[in-house]
Design a protein around this motif. Structure first.
Motif, PDB file in Angstrom:
ATOM      1  N   ARG A   1       0.842  -1.217   0.000  1.00 15.16           N
ATOM      2  CA  ARG A   1       0.000   0.000   0.000  1.00 15.16           C
ATOM      3  C   ARG A   1       0.865   1.250   0.000  1.00 15.16           C
ATOM      4  NH1 ARG A   1      -2.959  -1.345   5.288  1.00 15.16           N
ATOM      5  NH2 ARG A   1      -0.859  -2.100   5.545  1.00 15.16           N
ATOM      6  N   LEU A   2       1.945   1.197   0.755  1.00 12.83           N
ATOM      7  CA  LEU A   2       2.837   2.345   0.823  1.00 12.83           C
ATOM      8  C   LEU A   2       3.590   2.531  -0.491  1.00 12.83           C
ATOM      9  CD1 LEU A   2       3.249   4.278   3.162  1.00 12.83           C
ATOM     10  CD2 LEU A   2       5.356   3.116   3.661  1.00 12.83           C
ATOM     11  N   GLN A   3       3.938   1.453  -1.139  1.00 11.92           N
ATOM     12  CA  GLN A   3       4.577   1.540  -2.456  1.00 11.92           C
ATOM     13  C   GLN A   3       3.664   2.269  -3.438  1.00 11.92           C
ATOM     14  OE1 GLN A   3       6.087  -2.256  -3.863  1.00 11.92           O
ATOM     15  NE2 GLN A   3       6.627  -2.850  -1.780  1.00 11.92           N
ATOM     16  N   ARG A   4       2.383   1.937  -3.413  1.00 15.94           N
ATOM     17  CA  ARG A   4       1.423   2.615  -4.305  1.00 15.94           C
ATOM     18  C   ARG A   4       1.317   4.091  -3.953  1.00 15.94           C
ATOM     19  NH1 ARG A   4      -0.960  -2.329  -3.525  1.00 15.94           N
ATOM     20  NH2 ARG A   4      -2.406  -1.599  -1.920  1.00 15.94           N
ATOM     21  N   PHE A   5       1.356   4.398  -2.660  1.00 17.09           N
ATOM     22  CA  PHE A   5       1.285   5.792  -2.223  1.00 17.09           C
ATOM     23  C   PHE A   5       2.462   6.571  -2.801  1.00 17.09           C
ATOM     24  CE2 PHE A   5       1.300   9.529   0.307  1.00 17.09           C
ATOM     25  CZ  PHE A   5       0.019   9.674   0.827  1.00 17.09           C
ATOM     26  N   PHE A   6       3.674   6.010  -2.687  1.00 18.86           N
ATOM     27  CA  PHE A   6       4.862   6.649  -3.256  1.00 18.86           C
ATOM     28  C   PHE A   6       4.671   6.902  -4.742  1.00 18.86           C
ATOM     29  CE2 PHE A   6       7.753   5.309   0.312  1.00 18.86           C
ATOM     30  CZ  PHE A   6       8.450   6.489   0.457  1.00 18.86           C
ATOM     31  N   GLN A   7       4.111   5.930  -5.470  1.00 17.21           N
ATOM     32  CA  GLN A   7       3.959   6.039  -6.924  1.00 17.21           C
ATOM     33  C   GLN A   7       2.936   7.088  -7.333  1.00 17.21           C
ATOM     34  OE1 GLN A   7       2.936   2.019  -7.939  1.00 17.21           O
ATOM     35  NE2 GLN A   7       5.061   1.417  -8.293  1.00 17.21           N
ATOM     36  N   HIS A   8       1.845   7.192  -6.578  1.00 17.92           N
ATOM     37  CA  HIS A   8       0.725   8.017  -7.036  1.00 17.92           C
ATOM     38  C   HIS A   8       0.504   9.302  -6.250  1.00 17.92           C
ATOM     39  CE1 HIS A   8      -0.307   4.723  -9.674  1.00 17.92           C
ATOM     40  NE2 HIS A   8      -0.339   3.905  -8.638  1.00 17.92           N
ATOM     41  N   GLN A   9       0.998   9.358  -5.003  1.00 24.59           N
ATOM     42  CA  GLN A   9       0.680  10.519  -4.177  1.00 24.59           C
ATOM     43  C   GLN A   9       1.896  11.228  -3.607  1.00 24.59           C
ATOM     44  OE1 GLN A   9      -2.416   7.859  -2.198  1.00 24.59           O
ATOM     45  NE2 GLN A   9      -3.200   9.894  -1.753  1.00 24.59           N
ATOM     46  N   GLY A  10       3.065  10.636  -3.739  1.00 25.29           N
ATOM     47  CA  GLY A  10       4.258  11.301  -3.231  1.00 25.29           C
ATOM     48  C   GLY A  10       4.741  10.721  -1.926  1.00 25.29           C
ATOM     49  N   ASP A  11       5.331  11.543  -1.101  1.00 29.11           N
ATOM     50  CA  ASP A  11       5.968  11.128   0.147  1.00 29.11           C
ATOM     51  C   ASP A  11       4.912  10.881   1.227  1.00 29.11           C
ATOM     52  OD1 ASP A  11       7.466  10.798   2.442  1.00 29.11           O
ATOM     53  OD2 ASP A  11       8.786  12.500   2.047  1.00 29.11           O
ATOM     54  N   PRO A  12       4.745   9.642   1.686  1.00 28.39           N
ATOM     55  CA  PRO A  12       3.739   9.353   2.710  1.00 28.39           C
ATOM     56  C   PRO A  12       4.132   9.801   4.107  1.00 28.39           C
ATOM     57  CG  PRO A  12       4.939   7.363   2.171  1.00 28.39           C
ATOM     58  CD  PRO A  12       5.441   8.436   1.240  1.00 28.39           C
ATOM     59  N   PHE A  13       5.375  10.268   4.270  1.00 26.80           N
ATOM     60  CA  PHE A  13       5.882  10.666   5.579  1.00 26.80           C
ATOM     61  C   PHE A  13       5.903  12.192   5.741  1.00 26.80           C
ATOM     62  CE2 PHE A  13       8.086   6.764   4.239  1.00 26.80           C
ATOM     63  CZ  PHE A  13       7.527   5.884   5.154  1.00 26.80           C
ATOM     64  N   ARG A  14       4.994  12.890   5.055  1.00 31.14           N
ATOM     65  CA  ARG A  14       5.001  14.355   5.078  1.00 31.14           C
ATOM     66  C   ARG A  14       3.664  14.907   5.525  1.00 31.14           C
ATOM     67  NH1 ARG A  14       9.503  16.532   3.801  1.00 31.14           N
ATOM     68  NH2 ARG A  14       8.679  18.610   3.899  1.00 31.14           N
ATOM     69  N   PRO A  15       3.501  15.134   6.827  1.00 35.43           N
ATOM     70  CA  PRO A  15       2.331  15.905   7.246  1.00 35.43           C
ATOM     71  C   PRO A  15       2.358  17.267   6.548  1.00 35.43           C
ATOM     72  CG  PRO A  15       3.399  14.911   9.139  1.00 35.43           C
ATOM     73  CD  PRO A  15       4.311  14.699   7.953  1.00 35.43           C
ATOM     74  N   ARG A  16       1.225  17.888   6.445  1.00 33.07           N
ATOM     75  CA  ARG A  16       1.107  19.152   5.683  1.00 33.07           C
ATOM     76  C   ARG A  16       2.076  20.231   6.146  1.00 33.07           C
ATOM     77  NH1 ARG A  16      -4.945  19.556   6.822  1.00 33.07           N
ATOM     78  NH2 ARG A  16      -5.466  17.471   6.130  1.00 33.07           N
ATOM     79  N   ARG A  17       2.313  20.310   7.444  1.00 30.29           N
ATOM     80  CA  ARG A  17       3.114  21.418   7.981  1.00 30.29           C
ATOM     81  C   ARG A  17       4.413  20.919   8.605  1.00 30.29           C
ATOM     82  NH1 ARG A  17      -1.052  24.964  11.331  1.00 30.29           N
ATOM     83  NH2 ARG A  17       0.698  26.387  11.329  1.00 30.29           N
ATOM     84  N   LEU A  18       5.037  19.972   7.924  1.00 34.17           N
ATOM     85  CA  LEU A  18       6.281  19.366   8.411  1.00 34.17           C
ATOM     86  C   LEU A  18       7.481  20.246   8.112  1.00 34.17           C
ATOM     87  CD1 LEU A  18       7.934  16.913   9.493  1.00 34.17           C
ATOM     88  CD2 LEU A  18       7.948  16.067   7.132  1.00 34.17           C
TER      89      LEU A  18
END
Length: 195
Positions: A110-127
């Motif tokens: 699931r995280l691999q797909r997130f990287f492919q389609h949505q970008g960095d999964p470890f980035r809260p909006r105000r990081l």
């Protein structure tokens, strides 16, 4: 390791063996359901936003910090918490983040797909990552709610000690332990109620 974590691939059961020798941190108890932990985390973050408090998270730079960032980002995405400033005050965690981005195939599918389609999964909006000691010191006068993630995970050294010195006495602030606190560490003393 634990199963059903969101970031890493679940561990594979070991093959049959005649003898198995292992080290374990929580060998004497079961973990509570992960959903309960996430709900408690959501409540702590919402309370900080409501009161303007800081959530100080002593964290290990490798894996645990990224798990925390991932969960904050997912809570924001789902509307479970409003956007809150998140500061990672750990030079090593900042370096680990770039390594994580370079190896998405090592994560849960699931995280691999997130990287492919949505970008960095470890980035809260105000990081924000603090890069210098001066950046770290500026967090002392930070106004309003914020999450400050800093090493070391057991409060034995690192920048978390600085943040504890400046924020622990404010009743609106929370010290949130996200990892094991070994006996004899400052983290264990705080977790056990030392003042």
């Amino acid at each position: 390791g634990n199963i059903r974590k969101d970031v890493m691939i679940d561990p594979v059961p070991a093959p049959d063996a005649d003898v198995l020798l292992m080290e374990g941190t929580y060998g004497d108890r079961d973990h509570r359901p992960y959903a309960q932990t996430l709900e408690e985390f959501r409540g702590i973050l919402r309370a900080a936003v409501a009161t303007g408090g800081k959530v100080l998270i002593p964290s290990f730079a490798l894996e645990r910090t990224q798990d925390v960032l991932y969960q904050i980002a997912r809570l924001e995405e789902a509307g479970g918490i409003p956007g809150i400033p998140v500061y990672v005050d750990s030079p090593l965690a900042a370096k680990v983040e770039t390594v994580y981005a370079g190896f998405p195939a090592e994560f849960d599918p699931r995280l691999q797909r997130f990287f492919q389609h949505q970008g960095d999964p470890f980035r809260p909006r105000r990081l924000q990552y603090t890069r210098t000691i001066d950046d770290s010191r500026k967090l002392n006068s930070l106004e309003g709610a914020a999450v400050i993630i800093a090493g070391s995970g057991m409060c034995t050294g690192g920048r978390i000690k600085h943040h504890l010195d400046h924020h622990i006495e404010n009743a609106e602030n929370t010290v949130l332990f996200v990892g094991y606190q070994a006996g004899g560490t400052l983290g264990r003393q705080i977790a056990d109620g030392a003042r």
